[in-house]
Design an enzyme around this catalytic site. Structure first.
Site, PDB file in Angstrom:
ATOM      1  CG  ASN A 147      -2.234  -0.628   0.944  1.00  0.00           C
ATOM      2  OD1 ASN A 147      -2.735  -0.536  -0.164  1.00  0.00           O
ATOM      3  ND2 ASN A 147      -2.822  -1.275   1.943  1.00  0.00           N
ATOM      4  CG  ASP A 171      -7.226  -7.890   0.628  1.00  0.00           C
ATOM      5  OD1 ASP A 171      -7.162  -6.651   0.571  1.00  0.00           O
ATOM      6  OD2 ASP A 171      -7.104  -8.519   1.695  1.00  0.00           O
ATOM      7  CG  HIS A 200      -8.082   1.098  -0.626  1.00  0.00           C
ATOM      8  ND1 HIS A 200      -7.206   1.204   0.425  1.00  0.00           N
ATOM      9  CD2 HIS A 200      -8.142  -0.228  -0.918  1.00  0.00           C
ATOM     10  CE1 HIS A 200      -6.747  -0.006   0.749  1.00  0.00           C
ATOM     11  NE2 HIS A 200      -7.295  -0.882  -0.063  1.00  0.00           N
ATOM     12  CE1 TYR A 263      -8.879   1.243   3.518  1.00  0.00           C
ATOM     13  CE2 TYR A 263      -9.824  -0.660   2.428  1.00  0.00           C
ATOM     14  CZ  TYR A 263      -8.914  -0.118   3.319  1.00  0.00           C
ATOM     15  OH  TYR A 263      -8.059  -0.933   4.008  1.00  0.00           O
TER      16      TYR A 263
HETATM   17  C1  G6P Z   1      -7.681  -4.439   3.438  1.00  0.00           C
HETATM   18  C2  G6P Z   1      -7.084  -3.587   2.368  1.00  0.00           C
HETATM   19  C3  G6P Z   1      -5.586  -3.573   2.478  1.00  0.00           C
HETATM   20  C4  G6P Z   1      -5.184  -3.110   3.841  1.00  0.00           C
HETATM   21  C5  G6P Z   1      -5.833  -3.920   4.899  1.00  0.00           C
HETATM   22  C6  G6P Z   1      -5.572  -3.197   6.205  1.00  0.00           C
HETATM   23  O1  G6P Z   1      -7.364  -5.766   3.238  1.00  0.00           O
HETATM   24  O2  G6P Z   1      -7.413  -3.991   1.094  1.00  0.00           O
HETATM   25  O3  G6P Z   1      -5.087  -2.712   1.508  1.00  0.00           O
HETATM   26  O4  G6P Z   1      -3.795  -3.199   4.002  1.00  0.00           O
HETATM   27  O5  G6P Z   1      -7.213  -4.017   4.708  1.00  0.00           O
HETATM   28  O6  G6P Z   1      -5.973  -3.960   7.211  1.00  0.00           O
HETATM   29  P1  G6P Z   1      -5.591  -3.645   8.703  1.00  0.00           P
HETATM   30  O7  G6P Z   1      -6.305  -4.751   9.355  1.00  0.00           O
HETATM   31  O8  G6P Z   1      -4.087  -3.704   8.782  1.00  0.00           O
HETATM   32  O9  G6P Z   1      -6.133  -2.294   9.022  1.00  0.00           O
HETATM   33 MN    MN Z   2      -6.100  -2.759  -0.312  1.00  0.00          MN
END
Ligand code: G6P
Ligand code: MN
Length: 441
Positions: A147, A171, A200, A263
Site C-alpha cells: 500500500n 484484496d 480503495h 474505503y
Molecule cells: C484491506 C485492504 C488492504 C489493507 C488492509 C488493512 O485488506 O485492502 O489494503 O492493508 O485491509 O488492514 P488492517 O487490518 O491492517 O487495518
Molecule cells: Mn487494499
C-alpha cells in the site's frame, strides 16, 4: 505440472503466517518447490521464519523453505514474488494516522494525508525493490499489494513502462464480494461482479449470479437495508472493521446507485469519520494491540513447543488464498477474473487513459485483460478525476522533488481540501518522514 519458486517480500509481516498455511492448503493446485521469506527486519523475519520451519517440517517436508535478509538469496531464480512491503513498518503507520488528526484531518493508511505520506515512502522503497528483483530474477512475476496500492501502481507504471510482469492488486473488492456471498448465503465463486474505480475508491455496478445471469445487486441493497452488512470473516475481525462494513448501509442510503467499496467512507464522510475516530488510538494502534500480538504470540508458542500442535487451522486466510489463486491463474493461464489495478486505456471510457484504475480483468499467462465498463456517471467521474489528480501530483512530486506538487496533491485531496492545512500537514510529515521521503524543494 511445473513446480514454482516463490518469494514473499515482507516475510516478517503479520499476514505471513496465514500465507504460509495457505501454501500448504493449496499445494495440489499450486505446487511450489522453493519458498523464501525476505524482510529487512531481521528479528521479525526470524520469528515468522522459525514458525515456518516447524510448519513445513510437519505439513510440507519436501518444500525447500528458508528465510533471509539478503536480496540475492531472496530473489535469485524466483518465478513469483509476492510483495507485501510496509515501508516504515507499523510505527510509521501510526505516524501517518496520528499527525493528520492533530491538524483536524483524518489519518488513514491509504486515504487522505496519511495515504499520501505512506505513498511517498512506498514509492521510494518499491522502486528500489523492483530494480533489485530485476537484477536477480528478470522474468519473475511480481504480485504487488503493498500500500497505498493506487500510488504505488502509478509510480511503477512510470518507472517500469515496459515491464509486463508487475501486477498491482488489492484484496478489498474480493473481501466485499465474499461478504456479499455471506449475506446472500451463496458460494462467493458464483458471484460475477462488474466493478470500477481507483484502488480503495470504487463501486460494484452489478453483481451477477453466474448460473442464472440475474443481477443480484438490487437484492443485496435490500438485504443490507434490512439486516446491515458484515465482513465474511466477521468472527475474526476487530471492532473497527465491523463498523466499517456496517457503514455500507449508510453509504447505500446516500448513494443508492452502486455497492461501495468500504474505503469510500473516508472520502464521502470525512467529517463524520473524523468525529468518530479516536486520535490517540487509531487502526495502527489497534493492529499492534491485536493482530500483531495474536499472530506473533502464536509464532512464539509454536517455536517454544517445537510443533504446530492444533494451530494449523487457527488462522484462516482469504487474503492469502486470493493472492495464491492469482498466481495460479497466471501460471496455468486460467484467465480467471479478478479485480485488478491496471492502466485505464478506455476501460472507464470517460476517465483519462493513463489513470491506474481498478476494474475486472481476465488474468492469464500474458497478464491482465481489463473489461470495459463504458462511461461512468458525472458524480463518480468527478470523484475519481479529483482523486486520480491528487495521486498523480504526488508521484510528480517524487519525480521532480517538488514541494509545490506535493502541496497541490495534499490540497486537492478530499480529505484535506484546504491549502493552508495542506501546508501545515506537509511540513509536519516532511519532518516525520526524514530518511524515508525524497527531499522536496
Ligand atoms: C484491506 C485492504 C488492504 C489493507 C488492509 C488493512 O485488506 O485492502 O489494503 O492493508 O485491509 O488492514 P488492517 O487490518 O491492517 O487495518
Ligand atoms: Mn487494499
Amino acid at each position: 505440472m511445473k513446480e514454482y519458486s516463490v518469494c514473499i517480500v515482507g516475510g516478517g509481516s503479520t499476514f505471513t503466517p496465514g500465507f504460509l498455511k495457505s501454501f500448504v492448503r493449496l499445494r495440489e493446485k499450486f505446487p511450489i518447490k522453493k519458498l523464501v521469506l525476505f524482510d529487512i527486519d531481521k528479528e521479525r523475519q526470524e520469528l515468522v521464519g522459525k514458525f515456518g520451519e516447524i510448519l513445513y517440517k510437519e505439513h510440507f517436508p519436501e518444500l525447500d523453505f528458508s528465510y533471509t535478509t539478503d536480496i540475492k538469496e531472496a530473489y535469485s531464480g524466483m518465478d513469483f514474488i509476492f510483495m507485501q512491503m510496509r515501508s516504515g513498518g507499523l510505527p510509521m503507520r501510526q505516524v501517518d494516522e496520528h499527525i493528520p488528526f492533530a491538524h483536524g484531518k483524518i489519518g488513514q493508511e491509504t486515504c487522505g494525508a496519511g495515504g499520501l505520506s505512506y505513498g511517498l515512502r512506498s514509492v521510494v522503497d518499491m522502486i528500489k525493490a523492483i530494480y533489485d528483483i530485476r537484477t536477480y530474477a528478470k522474468d519473475a512475476w511480481i504480485l504487488n499489494y503493498s500500500n497505498p496500492a493506487a500510488i504505488v501502481a502509478e509510480a511503477l507504471r512510470r518507472e517500469f513502462p515496459d515491464d509486463k510482469k508487475i501486477l498491482n492488486i488489492c484484496d478489498q473488492p474480493e473481501n466485499v464480494i465474499r461478504s456479499v456471498s455471506r449475506l446472500l448465503n451463496v458460494d462467493w465463486e458464483d458471484l460475477d461482479p462488474i466493478y470500477f474505480g481507483l484502488n480503495h475508491f470504487g463501486w460494484f455496478k452489478h453483481i451477477y449470479d453466474v448460473n442464472t445471469g440475474e443481477d443480484l445487486l438490487p437484492k443485496v441493497k435490500q438485504i443490507v437495508k434490512e439486516k446491515g452488512f458484515l465482513p465474511q470473516d466477521a468472527e475474526q475481525r476487530d471492532a473497527s472493521w465491523l463498523d466499517t462494513y456496517g457503514f455500507v448501509e449508510k453509504m447505500l442510503e446516500d448513494f443508492p446507485d452502486y455497492l461501495p467499496n468500504t474505503y469510500n467512507q473516508y472520502y464521502l464522510y470525512p467529517e463524520y469519520k473524523f468525529s468518530k475516530l479516536d486520535p490517540n488510538y487509531t487502526r495502527a494502534d489497534e493492529v499492534m494491540a491485536s493482530r500483531e500480538k495474536r499472530v506473533f504470540s502464536e509464532c512464539e508458542e509454536v517455536i517454544k513447543a517445537g510443533t504446530l500442535g492444533d494451530k494449523f487451522e487457527t488462522i484462516s486466510d482469504a487474503h492469502a488464498e486470493m493472492m495464491i489463486e492469482v498466481a495460479i491463474s497466471i501460471a496455468y493461464n486460467k484467465n480467471n477474473r479478478y479485480i485488478l489495478i491496471v492502466e485505464n486505456n478506455g476501460a472507464i471510457n470517460n476517465l483519462q487513459d493513463d489513470a491506474m484504475v481498478e476494474v475486472v480483468c481476465e488474468l492469464g499467462i500474458n497478464g491482465p485483460r481489463p473489461m470495459r465498463v463504458g462511461n461512468i456517471p458525472q458524480l463518480y467521474y468527478g470523484l475519481l478525476a479529483n482523486q486520480v489528480s491528487s495521486e498523480k501530483l504526488l508521484v510528480d512530486a517524487y519525480y521532480e522533488n517538488s514541494y509545490t506538487k506535493a502541496l497541490h496533491a495534499f490540497t486537492i485531496n478530499r480529505l484535506v481540501n484546504d491549502v493552508t492545512v495542506a501546508r501545515e500537514l506537509l511540513d509536519a510529515l516532511i519532518e516525520a518522514n526524514k530518511g524515508y521521503w525524497p527531499e522536496l524543494k
